[in-house]
Design a protein around this motif. Structure first.
Motif, PDB file in Angstrom:
ATOM      1  N   ILE A  36       0.708  -1.359  -0.463  1.00 14.89           N
ATOM      2  CA  ILE A  36      -0.186   0.213   0.126  1.00 14.89           C
ATOM      3  C   ILE A  36       0.962   1.171  -0.102  1.00 14.89           C
ATOM      4  CG2 ILE A  36      -1.619   1.169   1.313  1.00 14.89           C
ATOM      5  CD1 ILE A  36      -2.642  -1.683   2.265  1.00 14.89           C
ATOM      6  N   PRO A  37       0.468   1.997  -1.196  1.00 10.85           N
ATOM      7  CA  PRO A  37       1.433   3.493  -0.761  1.00 10.85           C
ATOM      8  C   PRO A  37       1.311   4.355   0.190  1.00 10.85           C
ATOM      9  CG  PRO A  37       0.605   3.176  -3.185  1.00 10.85           C
ATOM     10  CD  PRO A  37      -0.304   1.796  -1.547  1.00 10.85           C
ATOM     11  N   VAL A  38       2.093   4.348   1.395  1.00 11.20           N
ATOM     12  CA  VAL A  38       2.144   5.545   2.434  1.00 11.20           C
ATOM     13  C   VAL A  38       2.305   7.081   0.861  1.00 11.20           C
ATOM     14  CG1 VAL A  38       2.338   6.459   4.336  1.00 11.20           C
ATOM     15  CG2 VAL A  38       2.974   4.096   4.149  1.00 11.20           C
ATOM     16  N   ILE A  39       1.416   7.557   1.207  1.00 14.98           N
ATOM     17  CA  ILE A  39       1.049   9.591   0.243  1.00 14.98           C
ATOM     18  C   ILE A  39       1.758   9.737   1.153  1.00 14.98           C
ATOM     19  CG2 ILE A  39      -0.221  11.131   0.357  1.00 14.98           C
ATOM     20  CD1 ILE A  39      -2.290   9.400   0.336  1.00 14.98           C
ATOM     21  N   GLY A  40       2.920  10.716   0.249  1.00 13.43           N
ATOM     22  CA  GLY A  40       4.369  11.555   1.120  1.00 13.43           C
ATOM     23  C   GLY A  40       5.168  11.237   0.967  1.00 13.43           C
ATOM     24  N   ARG A  41       5.457   9.814   1.223  1.00 11.66           N
ATOM     25  CA  ARG A  41       6.796   8.726   1.171  1.00 11.66           C
ATOM     26  C   ARG A  41       6.360   7.787   0.250  1.00 11.66           C
ATOM     27  NH1 ARG A  41       7.227   7.338   7.101  1.00 11.66           N
ATOM     28  NH2 ARG A  41       9.074   6.495   6.169  1.00 11.66           N
ATOM     29  N   GLU A  42       8.118   8.252   0.105  1.00 12.40           N
ATOM     30  CA  GLU A  42       8.763   7.024  -0.516  1.00 12.40           C
ATOM     31  C   GLU A  42       8.761   5.404  -0.693  1.00 12.40           C
ATOM     32  OE1 GLU A  42      12.655   7.127  -3.427  1.00 12.40           O
ATOM     33  OE2 GLU A  42      11.836   9.401  -2.710  1.00 12.40           O
ATOM     34  N   GLU A  43       8.612   4.770   1.033  1.00  6.84           N
ATOM     35  CA  GLU A  43       8.093   3.453   1.716  1.00  6.84           C
ATOM     36  C   GLU A  43       6.793   3.437   1.535  1.00  6.84           C
ATOM     37  OE1 GLU A  43       9.683   1.639   5.394  1.00  6.84           O
ATOM     38  OE2 GLU A  43       9.514   3.993   5.616  1.00  6.84           O
ATOM     39  N   LEU A  44       6.565   1.382   1.136  1.00  2.15           N
ATOM     40  CA  LEU A  44       5.277   1.335   1.007  1.00  2.15           C
ATOM     41  C   LEU A  44       4.658   0.570   2.956  1.00  2.15           C
ATOM     42  CD1 LEU A  44       6.058  -0.464  -2.409  1.00  2.15           C
ATOM     43  CD2 LEU A  44       4.508   1.425  -1.587  1.00  2.15           C
ATOM     44  N   PHE A  45       3.915   0.388   2.632  1.00  2.00           N
ATOM     45  CA  PHE A  45       3.151  -0.407   4.060  1.00  2.00           C
ATOM     46  C   PHE A  45       2.630  -1.650   2.947  1.00  2.00           C
ATOM     47  CE2 PHE A  45       0.179  -1.766   6.681  1.00  2.00           C
ATOM     48  CZ  PHE A  45       0.619  -1.761   7.035  1.00  2.00           C
ATOM     49  N   SER A  46       2.752  -2.422   4.398  1.00  2.00           N
ATOM     50  CA  SER A  46       2.626  -3.941   3.288  1.00  2.00           C
ATOM     51  C   SER A  46       2.174  -4.911   4.540  1.00  2.00           C
ATOM     52  CB  SER A  46       4.407  -4.797   2.938  1.00  2.00           C
ATOM     53  OG  SER A  46       4.739  -4.690   3.738  1.00  2.00           O
ATOM     54  N   TRP A  47       1.199  -5.930   4.512  1.00  2.00           N
ATOM     55  CA  TRP A  47       0.097  -6.386   5.136  1.00  2.00           C
ATOM     56  C   TRP A  47       1.304  -8.198   4.002  1.00  2.00           C
ATOM     57  CZ3 TRP A  47      -1.965  -5.601   8.928  1.00  2.00           C
ATOM     58  CH2 TRP A  47      -2.714  -4.583   9.316  1.00  2.00           C
ATOM     59  N   GLY A  48       1.668  -8.982   5.450  1.00  2.00           N
ATOM     60  CA  GLY A  48       2.050 -10.167   4.596  1.00  2.00           C
ATOM     61  C   GLY A  48       1.047 -11.026   5.290  1.00  2.00           C
ATOM     62  N   VAL A  49       0.777 -12.080   3.820  1.00  2.00           N
ATOM     63  CA  VAL A  49      -0.821 -12.313   4.133  1.00  2.00           C
ATOM     64  C   VAL A  49      -0.368 -13.911   3.078  1.00  2.00           C
ATOM     65  CG1 VAL A  49      -2.512 -10.451   3.667  1.00  2.00           C
ATOM     66  CG2 VAL A  49      -1.165 -11.585   1.702  1.00  2.00           C
ATOM     67  N   TRP A  50      -2.012 -14.156   3.291  1.00  2.00           N
ATOM     68  CA  TRP A  50      -1.979 -16.218   2.563  1.00  2.00           C
ATOM     69  C   TRP A  50      -2.821 -15.449   1.249  1.00  2.00           C
ATOM     70  CZ3 TRP A  50       1.568 -20.106   3.338  1.00  2.00           C
ATOM     71  CH2 TRP A  50       2.814 -19.464   4.465  1.00  2.00           C
ATOM     72  N   VAL A  51      -3.263 -16.638   0.723  1.00  2.00           N
ATOM     73  CA  VAL A  51      -3.393 -16.517   0.189  1.00  2.00           C
ATOM     74  C   VAL A  51      -3.885 -18.029  -0.583  1.00  2.00           C
ATOM     75  CG1 VAL A  51      -3.623 -14.492  -1.460  1.00  2.00           C
ATOM     76  CG2 VAL A  51      -2.638 -16.639  -2.494  1.00  2.00           C
ATOM     77  N   SER A  52      -4.954 -17.649  -0.945  1.00  2.00           N
ATOM     78  CA  SER A  52      -5.450 -20.044  -1.563  1.00  2.00           C
ATOM     79  C   SER A  52      -5.201 -20.017  -2.812  1.00  2.00           C
ATOM     80  CB  SER A  52      -6.520 -20.313  -0.607  1.00  2.00           C
ATOM     81  OG  SER A  52      -7.679 -19.399  -1.530  1.00  2.00           O
ATOM     82  N   LEU A  53      -4.387 -21.114  -3.802  1.00  2.00           N
ATOM     83  CA  LEU A  53      -4.296 -21.093  -4.811  1.00  2.00           C
ATOM     84  C   LEU A  53      -5.079 -22.322  -5.558  1.00  2.00           C
ATOM     85  CD1 LEU A  53      -1.224 -19.994  -5.540  1.00  2.00           C
ATOM     86  CD2 LEU A  53      -3.178 -18.507  -5.792  1.00  2.00           C
ATOM     87  N   SER A  54      -5.100 -22.433  -6.568  1.00  2.00           N
ATOM     88  CA  SER A  54      -6.275 -23.727  -7.297  1.00  2.00           C
ATOM     89  C   SER A  54      -4.573 -25.024  -6.994  1.00  2.00           C
ATOM     90  CB  SER A  54      -6.033 -24.118  -8.263  1.00  2.00           C
ATOM     91  OG  SER A  54      -5.375 -23.349  -9.070  1.00  2.00           O
ATOM     92  N   ARG A  55      -4.856 -25.884  -7.233  1.00  2.00           N
ATOM     93  CA  ARG A  55      -3.541 -27.733  -7.186  1.00  2.00           C
ATOM     94  C   ARG A  55      -3.123 -27.044  -8.412  1.00  2.00           C
ATOM     95  NH1 ARG A  55      -3.837 -33.169  -4.751  1.00  2.00           N
ATOM     96  NH2 ARG A  55      -2.082 -34.030  -5.726  1.00  2.00           N
ATOM     97  N   THR A  91      -5.130   3.628  -3.760  1.00  2.00           N
ATOM     98  CA  THR A  91      -4.899   5.427  -3.340  1.00  2.00           C
ATOM     99  C   THR A  91      -3.815   5.567  -2.450  1.00  2.00           C
ATOM    100  OG1 THR A  91      -6.646   4.814  -1.838  1.00  2.00           O
ATOM    101  CG2 THR A  91      -7.604   5.460  -4.566  1.00  2.00           C
ATOM    102  N   GLY A  92      -3.675   4.466  -1.725  1.00  2.00           N
ATOM    103  CA  GLY A  92      -2.908   4.788  -0.904  1.00  2.00           C
ATOM    104  C   GLY A  92      -3.302   5.284   0.713  1.00  2.00           C
ATOM    105  N   ILE A  93      -2.713   5.098   1.314  1.00  2.00           N
ATOM    106  CA  ILE A  93      -2.999   5.794   3.217  1.00  2.00           C
ATOM    107  C   ILE A  93      -2.152   7.040   3.228  1.00  2.00           C
ATOM    108  CG2 ILE A  93      -4.047   3.298   3.997  1.00  2.00           C
ATOM    109  CD1 ILE A  93      -1.770   2.794   5.161  1.00  2.00           C
ATOM    110  N   THR A  94      -2.664   7.167   4.748  1.00  2.00           N
ATOM    111  CA  THR A  94      -2.037   8.476   5.396  1.00  2.00           C
ATOM    112  C   THR A  94      -1.030   8.157   6.082  1.00  2.00           C
ATOM    113  OG1 THR A  94      -3.675   9.057   6.656  1.00  2.00           O
ATOM    114  CG2 THR A  94      -3.121   9.999   4.599  1.00  2.00           C
ATOM    115  N   GLN A  95       0.326   8.844   6.673  1.00  2.00           N
ATOM    116  CA  GLN A  95       1.052   8.564   7.777  1.00  2.00           C
ATOM    117  C   GLN A  95       0.644   8.130   8.972  1.00  2.00           C
ATOM    118  OE1 GLN A  95       4.203   7.380   6.947  1.00  2.00           O
ATOM    119  NE2 GLN A  95       3.964   6.235   9.443  1.00  2.00           N
ATOM    120  N   ASP A  96      -0.837   8.807   9.204  1.00  2.00           N
ATOM    121  CA  ASP A  96      -2.258   8.852  10.304  1.00  2.00           C
ATOM    122  C   ASP A  96      -2.436   7.439  10.336  1.00  2.00           C
ATOM    123  OD1 ASP A  96      -2.785  10.156  12.873  1.00  2.00           O
ATOM    124  OD2 ASP A  96      -5.230   9.978  11.181  1.00  2.00           O
TER     125      ASP A  96
END
Length: 152
Positions: free
Chosen positions: A43-62, A131-136
């Motif tokens: 997720i882009p952080v508005i006004g920063r070059e650094e991204l926020f990230s969620w480490g998540v799992w997704v299910s896939l077909s076999r 759309t990104g998120i704010t630092q707040d």
């Protein structure tokens, strides 16, 4: 800047004793019938070059899981077409639930976890990815993760 989960929400420690189940840092199989990979929602952080990230799992077909494993350590694997999957991580900072949101897992170069792209819906997580998120907002997420009784 981010948070991660160690297993899909459907994983139970008792599965560790099942010969048809496995959990590694990047892949998971449950009872030889359910297949998961770990990736990152960035997720882009508005006004920063650094991204926020969620480490998540997704299910896939076999078939998709087998294809992903076949190229897991292959240089150039990022040319693979994205894998369709379902988000299997509940992120409590969002309402409604994030479980079962439609995703596409984009393979990246060896050593990098896949980029998880959410279907462009009006779900708050999908909107933030576009759309990104704010630092707040980053601070509010941190508070919610570190103090789960509160809402972000």
């Amino acid at each position: 800047m981010g948070y991660s989960t160690m297993a899909p929400d459907v994983w139970h420690p008792g599965f560790a004793d099942d010969p048809d189940s496995m959990l590694s840092s990047d892949q998971c199989v449950i009872k030889g019938r359910h297949y998961f990979i770990r990736g990152q929602i960035e997720i882009p952080v508005i006004g920063r070059e650094e991204l926020f990230s969620w480490g998540v799992w997704v299910s896939l077909s076999r078939d998709s899981f087998a294809r992903a494993l076949d190229s897991w350590n292959t240089p150039g694997r990022e040319t693979e077409k994205p894998y369709f999957g379902w988000l299997t991580t509940e992120l409590n900072s969002y309402s409604p639930s994030t479980l079962n949101l439609k995703t596409h897992a984009h393979t990246r170069p060896v050593g990098q976890r896949p980029l998880i792209e959410l279907e462009p819906t009006d779900h708050p997580l999908a909107v933030e990815q576009r759309t990104g998120i704010t630092q707040d907002r980053v601070r509010k997420i941190a508070e919610a993760v570190l103090h789960p009784g509160d809402n972000a």
